[in-house]
Design a protein around this motif. Structure first.
Motif: not given
Length: 161
Positions: A57-63, A92-99, A116-117
């Motif tokens: 996923r191009p938008g992921s932190e881990l892309a 991270r927002r994109a990854d959170l939405l994926a989760l 997030r904490l």
């Protein structure tokens, strides 16, 4: 044995390499954060399977495209993933939405809120080193240092403090 000096310099992943490198990068991402990934995804098998999707996923932190990779005779032997602080927030927002879109999201709601904490805030103007990995047979020869230097070089070129 080869020294790190004999390896190619870290470089960005090219478009044509994404699919070939995705399983390697997913393995590196898992190894660099195994306890967290196990907690986040519910165990090793689920984490590795999910990370295989996330790195594509191009938008992921881990892309995959966020990584700089060192190669030894065409074989990836180490890499580092980093991104500017303002990109980190979006990733991270994109990854959170994926989760949140996973079938088991309702059961994981408490964990999703806790994610997030777990991490300190990163200023938009800072560079964030997300993951770093070196294949075991290439460790102890300065490759990790070279990868960290790549992050520092990128941060300076972006004007990070």
């Amino acid at each position: 044995m080869r020294t790190a000096g004999a390896l190619a310099e870290p470089r960005p992943v090219e478009d044509l390499e994404v699919e070939r490198l995705a399983p390697v990068v997913a393995r590196w991402a898992y190894a660099a954060g195994a306890r967290y990934e196990d907690w986040r995804f519910g165990g090793r098998a689920a984490a590795v399977a999910e990370l295989e999707h996330w790195v594509r996923r191009p938008g992921s932190e881990l892309a995959v495209r966020r990584w700089r990779v060192c190669f030894d005779e065409g074989r990836p032997v180490g890499g580092v993933s980093f991104l500017p602080g303002d990109d980190l927030v979006r990733a991270r927002r994109a990854d959170l939405l994926a989760l949140a879109g996973r079938p088991d999201a309702a059961a994981r709601r408490e964990r999703l809120g806790a994610v997030r904490l777990l991490f300190a805030a990163v200023a938009p103007e800072d560079m964030y080193l997300s993951r770093i990995a070196v294949e075991p047979e290439h460790r102890g020869r300065g490759l990790g240092r070279r990868l960290v230097h790549e992050v520092v070089k990128a941060a300076r070129s972006e004007g990070c403090p």
